[in-house]
Design a protein around this motif. Structure first.
Motif, short mmCIF file in Angstrom:
data_model
loop_
_atom_site.label_atom_id
_atom_site.label_comp_id
_atom_site.label_asym_id
_atom_site.label_seq_id
_atom_site.Cartn_x
_atom_site.Cartn_y
_atom_site.Cartn_z
N GLN A 20 11.65 8.51 13.18
CA GLN A 20 12.05 10.11 13.50
C GLN A 20 13.03 10.72 14.33
O GLN A 20 13.37 11.65 13.79
CB GLN A 20 10.47 10.93 14.29
N ARG A 219 16.76 24.75 14.06
CA ARG A 219 15.19 25.63 12.98
C ARG A 219 15.64 27.05 12.28
O ARG A 219 14.48 26.74 11.35
CB ARG A 219 14.78 25.57 14.66
N ARG A 222 14.76 24.95 8.91
CA ARG A 222 13.73 24.15 8.86
C ARG A 222 13.10 25.25 8.40
O ARG A 222 11.96 25.24 7.85
CB ARG A 222 13.68 23.60 9.36
N HIS A 224 12.47 28.12 10.43
CA HIS A 224 12.16 28.99 12.03
C HIS A 224 12.81 30.24 12.21
O HIS A 224 14.59 29.67 13.19
CB HIS A 224 11.33 27.75 12.61
N ARG A 245 6.62 19.05 17.34
CA ARG A 245 5.82 20.55 16.99
C ARG A 245 5.57 20.05 15.32
O ARG A 245 5.22 20.52 14.98
CB ARG A 245 6.55 21.37 17.48
N GLU A 246 7.30 19.35 15.05
CA GLU A 246 7.98 18.73 13.53
C GLU A 246 6.42 18.03 13.14
O GLU A 246 5.36 18.12 12.01
CB GLU A 246 8.39 18.95 13.40
#
Length: 618
Positions: A20, A219, A222, A224, A245-246
């Motif tokens: 990740q 972000r 994505r 946000h 957070r993701e």
């Protein structure tokens, strides 16, 4: 309380987290490279455009931001099973907390039992508030906590608790012996949390600005758009917070049902699991950014070489594309501003002004009191040792958490009102904003203290008796306060402008995105044809939106402050000199001289025979 995660991170889970992190870096680093190029172009273009001379009146303090080291005994809830145990705790000047089994171990240079960087933590001093927070971390599907077996370690009343809570890390539970010790530790810990949180925001380095902008765009791509507190901390800590957070929704769904224990014990186990995830991600992000560092250094050097010769061509193209974009999006942008922003702009602006004005007024009051205190001591013909002690205390004012708390508290007062106003715009960064106001108060105090000490050191000589010296000190006091008022006015405007852009710009971009994509695609070819990473159609587009919004903000700011208070360029620190003679004297002070007083000599001498030279130098 003593429950452990039913499935601690095994090799497969650790490998998954490494994958990740690698995926995050693959997506983020290209954006970072683009923003590094954009920041170099911005820096070079500013160098080539004639700039008005900076009008900041105060000298800039050379002391780096820090927290005062704090030490003392506490008790800590630790071990497996957890128990309240005595420790000796040390808060370092860089905001790093360590704890030892006893004082002697610390004094002998022993290894700490544990340590934590305070980035992202929150200090709670209410046991009831902390227990309520635990109840919300792992709520049972039934929502019924009445049948849970109480946890005696957590629910036994603690007289003077200090709970350090973090959204992604293990909680730290301490207890002080007295209310006074609890307050001193709370203020020290809050200072450490702020110091570590705003390290990137305080930096003027192009790479720091590029990193923050890359995080915002990463972000934003994505979905946000709103500003929040994810950008508090170092570069590795910021990327870690973004990734955790993701991962959080999937992690919660996969692991919470398998946690042992119930209620608060289960919540405690959840924080331990999160801590392991956070540590693994932080290690991977740190390693990835370290590996990128040589490439970044080479890239910055190469960008400097390639952009500087072509800067005129690049800026010319940018201007032409920006003009076309402004024409294309003007209608939609004006409609968005009129319908969604204009009505709230004055309310948000006034709330920000009230917040920062109250904090800076408290700074001015403390500054005046400190200078008055020195003057009173001087008139009392003190011993050299006593006066040196007072001068040292005055020089430490910006780093005294108890003293500065009056200023920091003012910055906090408007937070609730502000949050109500800005939530509809997706802004969730109130903590970052308050930290920014507190950093501003501390920096202005440090600059004012440095200015006073230098001017006093230059102008007070052995030719003056104590009464004459006190009179000269009073003149220095007046000059420093005028300079402070000038600089605080400029800083107030920059603060309000900057944070209103943080509040409204992401919202406006989110509203315009569906409508403006076609226009961006039509003009993208012109930008790509240049072949420079410093120009992107997205960057030019956002600059256009930012410029129009900034004009709106500046107009409201002039109304709020009055034309007489906005006589200078709003995006500059420059102010009209409060007094031409004073401005001339300041120039001389910066050169290391001072206007001669009757009977004085060119080289500053000690205030009186009891004092060594440079008593007032911090």
């Amino acid at each position: 309380m003593g429950g452990r995660p039913s499935s601690p991170l095994d090799k497969r889970q650790q490998q998954h987290l490494r994958d990740q992190v690698e995926a995050l870096l693959r997506d983020f680093l290209p954006q970072y490279r683009v923003q590094l190029a954009a920041s170099v172009l911005q820096q070079i273009s500013r160098e080539l455009v004639p700039q008005e001379p900076a009008g900041c009146q105060l000298l800039h303090s050379k002391k780096l931001p820090r927290v005062r080291e704090h030490r003392g005994p506490l008790t800590q809830l630790r071990g497996h099973p957890p128990q309240w145990q005595p420790i000796f705790c040390v808060l370092r000047g860089n905001g790093h907390l360590e704890w030892f089994s006893h004082r002697e171990e610390y004094e002998n240079g022993g290894r700490p039992l544990g340590s934590a960087a305070l980035t992202g933590y929150t200090v709670l001093t209410s046991q009831r508030e902390y227990l309520h927070l635990l109840d919300t971390l792992c709520p049972d599907s039934s929502g019924d906590h009445t049948q849970e077996e109480p946890d005696p370690l957590l629910e036994t009343p603690v007289s003077f608790p200090l709970f350090l809570q973090h959204p992604f890390r293990r909680h730290l539970c301490f207890s002080a012996a007295t209310a006074e010790a609890q307050r001193a530790w709370r203020l020290a810990l809050q200072g450490g949390i702020r110091l570590r949180g705003t390290v990137l925001q305080r930096s003027q380095a192009p790479a720091a600005r590029a990193f923050l902008e890359a995080v915002r765009l990463y972000r934003q791509h994505r979905g946000h758009f709103g500003h929040d507190d994810m950008t508090l901390g170092s570069d590795a800590e910021v990327l870690t917070a973004v990734l955790v957070r993701e991962l959080l929704p999937a992690l919660r769904a996969q692991t919470q049902p398998g946690l042992r224990g119930a209620g608060r014990a289960r919540a405690w186990a959840w924080t331990e699991l999160l801590d392991a995830v956070h540590a693994a991600v932080l290690a991977g992000a740190s390693a990835g950014l370290r590996a990128f560092q040589p490439e970044k250094d080479e890239l910055l050097a190469a960008l400097e070489r390639t952009i500087r010769p072509d800067v005129d061509q690049l800026m010319g193209l940018r201007g032409r594309v920006a003009g076309k974009l402004r024409t294309e999006v003007q209608g939609a942008l004006e409609c968005c501003l009129r319908r969604r922003v204009d009505a709230q702009l004055p309310r948000v602006m006034q709330t920000l002004l009230d917040m920062v004005e109250a904090a800076l007024a408290a700074v001015q009051t403390l500054l005046a009191q400190g200078m008055d205190r020195l003057g009173r001591h001087l008139r009392g013909n003190p011993s050299g040792a006593r006066l040196r002690k007072e001068v040292y205390s005055f020089g430490e004012m910006p780093w005294d958490p108890e003293l500065m708390q009056a200023c920091y508290r003012e910055a906090e007062r408007g937070r609730g009102r502000l949050e109500q106003l800005v939530v509809p715009f997706g802004f969730l960064g109130a903590r970052s904003l308050v930290f920014g106001a507190q950093d501003l108060a501390q920096q202005l105090m440090a600059d004012a203290v440095a200015t006073f000490l230098q001017l006093a050191d230059q102008c007070l000589t052995s030719a003056l008796d104590c009464n004459q010296a006190a009179q000269q000190l009073e003149k220095v006091r007046g000059r420093v306060l005028k300079k402070f008022q000038s600089d605080s006015g400029s800083a107030r405007r920059r603060f309000v402008r900057g944070w209103q852009l943080c509040i409204f710009l992401p919202f406006v971009l989110s509203q315009l995105e569906p409508r403006c994509k076609a226009e961006l695609l039509e003009l993208e070819g012109d930008v790509l044809a240049v072949g420079s990473p410093a120009l992107t159609i997205e960057g030019i587009y956002e600059d256009v939106i930012r410029g129009v919004l900034q004009q709106r903000i500046d107009g409201e700011l002039k109304k709020a402050l009055g034309a007489s208070n906005v006589s200078c360029t709003l995006d500059s620190c420059s102010e009209d000199p409060w007094d031409q003679a004073g401005a001339d004297e300041e120039t001389e002070a910066q050169r290391g001289t001072c206007p001669k007083q009757p009977g004085s000599r060119t080289e500053a001498q000690p205030l009186c025979p009891l004092l060594p030279p440079r008593t007032f130098r911090s």
